[in-house]
Write a protein that holds these residues in place. Structure first.
Motif, PDB file in Angstrom:
ATOM      1  N   THR A 120       2.398  17.668   2.182  1.00 29.70           N
ATOM      2  CA  THR A 120       1.964  16.303   1.877  1.00 29.70           C
ATOM      3  C   THR A 120       3.133  15.334   1.979  1.00 29.70           C
ATOM      4  O   THR A 120       4.216  15.592   1.456  1.00 29.70           O
ATOM      5  CB  THR A 120       1.335  16.245   0.476  1.00 29.70           C
ATOM      6  OG1 THR A 120       0.195  17.121   0.459  1.00 29.70           O
ATOM      7  CG2 THR A 120       0.895  14.834   0.116  1.00 29.70           C
ATOM      8  N   GLN A 121       2.892  14.228   2.669  1.00 27.86           N
ATOM      9  CA  GLN A 121       3.899  13.180   2.839  1.00 27.86           C
ATOM     10  C   GLN A 121       3.368  11.877   2.249  1.00 27.86           C
ATOM     11  O   GLN A 121       2.210  11.526   2.483  1.00 27.86           O
ATOM     12  CB  GLN A 121       4.219  12.961   4.315  1.00 27.86           C
ATOM     13  CG  GLN A 121       4.816  14.170   5.002  1.00 27.86           C
ATOM     14  CD  GLN A 121       6.203  14.505   4.491  1.00 27.86           C
ATOM     15  OE1 GLN A 121       7.049  13.627   4.365  1.00 27.86           O
ATOM     16  NE2 GLN A 121       6.434  15.765   4.184  1.00 27.86           N
ATOM     17  N   THR A 122       4.211  11.165   1.523  1.00 29.10           N
ATOM     18  CA  THR A 122       3.831   9.899   0.917  1.00 29.10           C
ATOM     19  C   THR A 122       4.744   8.802   1.433  1.00 29.10           C
ATOM     20  O   THR A 122       5.965   8.946   1.416  1.00 29.10           O
ATOM     21  CB  THR A 122       3.927   9.972  -0.618  1.00 29.10           C
ATOM     22  OG1 THR A 122       3.071  11.020  -1.086  1.00 29.10           O
ATOM     23  CG2 THR A 122       3.523   8.660  -1.261  1.00 29.10           C
ATOM     24  N   ILE A 123       4.140   7.721   1.908  1.00 31.44           N
ATOM     25  CA  ILE A 123       4.894   6.555   2.364  1.00 31.44           C
ATOM     26  C   ILE A 123       4.581   5.435   1.380  1.00 31.44           C
ATOM     27  O   ILE A 123       3.435   4.990   1.273  1.00 31.44           O
ATOM     28  CB  ILE A 123       4.492   6.140   3.796  1.00 31.44           C
ATOM     29  CG1 ILE A 123       4.639   7.319   4.742  1.00 31.44           C
ATOM     30  CG2 ILE A 123       5.328   4.954   4.260  1.00 31.44           C
ATOM     31  CD1 ILE A 123       3.949   7.120   6.073  1.00 31.44           C
ATOM     32  N   ASN A 124       5.599   5.000   0.644  1.00 25.65           N
ATOM     33  CA  ASN A 124       5.413   3.960  -0.363  1.00 25.65           C
ATOM     34  C   ASN A 124       5.745   2.581   0.176  1.00 25.65           C
ATOM     35  O   ASN A 124       6.590   2.436   1.056  1.00 25.65           O
ATOM     36  CB  ASN A 124       6.304   4.235  -1.578  1.00 25.65           C
ATOM     37  CG  ASN A 124       5.795   5.399  -2.389  1.00 25.65           C
ATOM     38  OD1 ASN A 124       4.604   5.516  -2.654  1.00 25.65           O
ATOM     39  ND2 ASN A 124       6.696   6.285  -2.770  1.00 25.65           N
ATOM     40  N   ASP A 125       5.089   1.602  -0.374  1.00 27.14           N
ATOM     41  CA  ASP A 125       5.341   0.181  -0.125  1.00 27.14           C
ATOM     42  C   ASP A 125       5.196  -0.215   1.347  1.00 27.14           C
ATOM     43  O   ASP A 125       6.059  -0.872   1.915  1.00 27.14           O
ATOM     44  CB  ASP A 125       6.707  -0.236  -0.671  1.00 27.14           C
ATOM     45  CG  ASP A 125       6.744  -1.710  -1.052  1.00 27.14           C
ATOM     46  OD1 ASP A 125       5.660  -2.356  -1.087  1.00 27.14           O
ATOM     47  OD2 ASP A 125       7.840  -2.230  -1.303  1.00 27.14           O
ATOM     48  N   VAL A 126       4.074   0.190   1.930  1.00 27.84           N
ATOM     49  CA  VAL A 126       3.708  -0.287   3.267  1.00 27.84           C
ATOM     50  C   VAL A 126       3.167  -1.699   3.068  1.00 27.84           C
ATOM     51  O   VAL A 126       2.233  -1.914   2.297  1.00 27.84           O
ATOM     52  CB  VAL A 126       2.636   0.615   3.914  1.00 27.84           C
ATOM     53  CG1 VAL A 126       2.149   0.033   5.220  1.00 27.84           C
ATOM     54  CG2 VAL A 126       3.188   2.024   4.098  1.00 27.84           C
ATOM     55  N   ILE A 127       3.764  -2.670   3.746  1.00 27.86           N
ATOM     56  CA  ILE A 127       3.395  -4.072   3.535  1.00 27.86           C
ATOM     57  C   ILE A 127       2.555  -4.564   4.697  1.00 27.86           C
ATOM     58  O   ILE A 127       2.953  -4.452   5.861  1.00 27.86           O
ATOM     59  CB  ILE A 127       4.653  -4.948   3.373  1.00 27.86           C
ATOM     60  CG1 ILE A 127       5.476  -4.469   2.177  1.00 27.86           C
ATOM     61  CG2 ILE A 127       4.268  -6.418   3.217  1.00 27.86           C
ATOM     62  CD1 ILE A 127       6.824  -5.136   2.045  1.00 27.86           C
ATOM     63  N   TYR A 145       0.824  -1.201   0.000  1.00 28.83           N
ATOM     64  CA  TYR A 145       0.000   0.000   0.000  1.00 28.83           C
ATOM     65  C   TYR A 145       0.861   1.255   0.000  1.00 28.83           C
ATOM     66  O   TYR A 145       2.038   1.227   0.368  1.00 28.83           O
ATOM     67  CB  TYR A 145      -0.925   0.012   1.223  1.00 28.83           C
ATOM     68  CG  TYR A 145      -1.907  -1.126   1.191  1.00 28.83           C
ATOM     69  CD1 TYR A 145      -3.115  -1.006   0.527  1.00 28.83           C
ATOM     70  CD2 TYR A 145      -1.603  -2.352   1.784  1.00 28.83           C
ATOM     71  CE1 TYR A 145      -4.007  -2.062   0.462  1.00 28.83           C
ATOM     72  CE2 TYR A 145      -2.488  -3.416   1.725  1.00 28.83           C
ATOM     73  CZ  TYR A 145      -3.689  -3.264   1.064  1.00 28.83           C
ATOM     74  OH  TYR A 145      -4.571  -4.316   0.998  1.00 28.83           O
ATOM     75  N   GLN A 146       0.242   2.348  -0.394  1.00 24.49           N
ATOM     76  CA  GLN A 146       0.844   3.673  -0.336  1.00 24.49           C
ATOM     77  C   GLN A 146      -0.051   4.508   0.582  1.00 24.49           C
ATOM     78  O   GLN A 146      -1.271   4.482   0.440  1.00 24.49           O
ATOM     79  CB  GLN A 146       0.879   4.291  -1.735  1.00 24.49           C
ATOM     80  CG  GLN A 146       1.375   5.721  -1.775  1.00 24.49           C
ATOM     81  CD  GLN A 146       1.175   6.315  -3.151  1.00 24.49           C
ATOM     82  OE1 GLN A 146       0.045   6.528  -3.578  1.00 24.49           O
ATOM     83  NE2 GLN A 146       2.269   6.566  -3.848  1.00 24.49           N
ATOM     84  N   ILE A 147       0.555   5.246   1.507  1.00 26.70           N
ATOM     85  CA  ILE A 147      -0.204   6.094   2.417  1.00 26.70           C
ATOM     86  C   ILE A 147       0.219   7.538   2.164  1.00 26.70           C
ATOM     87  O   ILE A 147       1.406   7.863   2.208  1.00 26.70           O
ATOM     88  CB  ILE A 147       0.037   5.690   3.882  1.00 26.70           C
ATOM     89  CG1 ILE A 147      -0.467   4.258   4.094  1.00 26.70           C
ATOM     90  CG2 ILE A 147      -0.638   6.667   4.834  1.00 26.70           C
ATOM     91  CD1 ILE A 147      -0.170   3.686   5.453  1.00 26.70           C
ATOM     92  N   VAL A 148      -0.776   8.390   1.890  1.00 32.02           N
ATOM     93  CA  VAL A 148      -0.523   9.805   1.616  1.00 32.02           C
ATOM     94  C   VAL A 148      -1.236  10.625   2.693  1.00 32.02           C
ATOM     95  O   VAL A 148      -2.448  10.518   2.862  1.00 32.02           O
ATOM     96  CB  VAL A 148      -1.034  10.207   0.213  1.00 32.02           C
ATOM     97  CG1 VAL A 148      -0.747  11.670  -0.062  1.00 32.02           C
ATOM     98  CG2 VAL A 148      -0.424   9.311  -0.860  1.00 32.02           C
ATOM     99  N   VAL A 149      -0.464  11.432   3.426  1.00 28.04           N
ATOM    100  CA  VAL A 149      -1.010  12.282   4.487  1.00 28.04           C
ATOM    101  C   VAL A 149      -0.956  13.719   3.997  1.00 28.04           C
ATOM    102  O   VAL A 149       0.095  14.209   3.584  1.00 28.04           O
ATOM    103  CB  VAL A 149      -0.211  12.129   5.799  1.00 28.04           C
ATOM    104  CG1 VAL A 149      -0.780  13.026   6.879  1.00 28.04           C
ATOM    105  CG2 VAL A 149      -0.189  10.677   6.252  1.00 28.04           C
ATOM    106  N   SER A 150      -2.113  14.406   4.059  1.00 28.59           N
ATOM    107  CA  SER A 150      -2.183  15.789   3.597  1.00 28.59           C
ATOM    108  C   SER A 150      -3.201  16.554   4.433  1.00 28.59           C
ATOM    109  O   SER A 150      -3.892  15.981   5.262  1.00 28.59           O
ATOM    110  CB  SER A 150      -2.579  15.830   2.114  1.00 28.59           C
ATOM    111  OG  SER A 150      -3.858  15.256   1.940  1.00 28.59           O
TER     112      SER A 150
END
Length: 114
Positions: free
Chosen positions: A77-84, A66-71
């Motif tokens: 805006t912060q994006t966290i890529n490849d949350v497993i 998953y990708q999590i985008v906080v805004s």
């Protein structure tokens, strides 16, 4: 189905980011993910939720990447890529009831004790 929980805070002040928007997407791809507020029963529309008064958020989703985008207002805006998210049950955990009390068993993904 796995639960993911986290919190967000202002890096300068350490205070929680209240009512920040959290978008959960598939990864790779970036399409809104199918997420739930509970263990696979109540969907969260569009894969979008907001942080609570302590900056916390949580959701349930199927095993995957998953990708999590906080805004939000006043937030970079912060994006966290490849949350497993992955089921941690061992593949060899028996699915039959154990022969004696107090032993763990796997009831279709739920660990119980008899």
């Amino acid at each position: 189905m796995q639960q993911y929980q986290n919190s967000v805070a202002n890096t300068a002040t350490g205070l929680p980011l209240v009512a920040a928007t959290v978008q959960v997407n598939t990864y790779p791809g970036g399409a809104p993910a199918t997420i739930y507020s509970d263990n696979g029963i109540t969907p969260i529309p569009g894969g979008t939720l907001t942080t609570d008064s302590n900056g916390r958020f949580s959701f349930y989703a199927a095993d995957g990447h998953y990708q999590i985008v906080v805004s939000g207002s006043g937030i970079t805006t912060q994006t966290i890529n490849d949350v497993i998210l992955v089921d941690i049950l061992p593949a060899d955990l028996p699915t039959a009831l154990p022969s004696s009390a107090g032993k763990l068993w796997n009831d279709g993904g739920v660990i119980s004790s008899s």
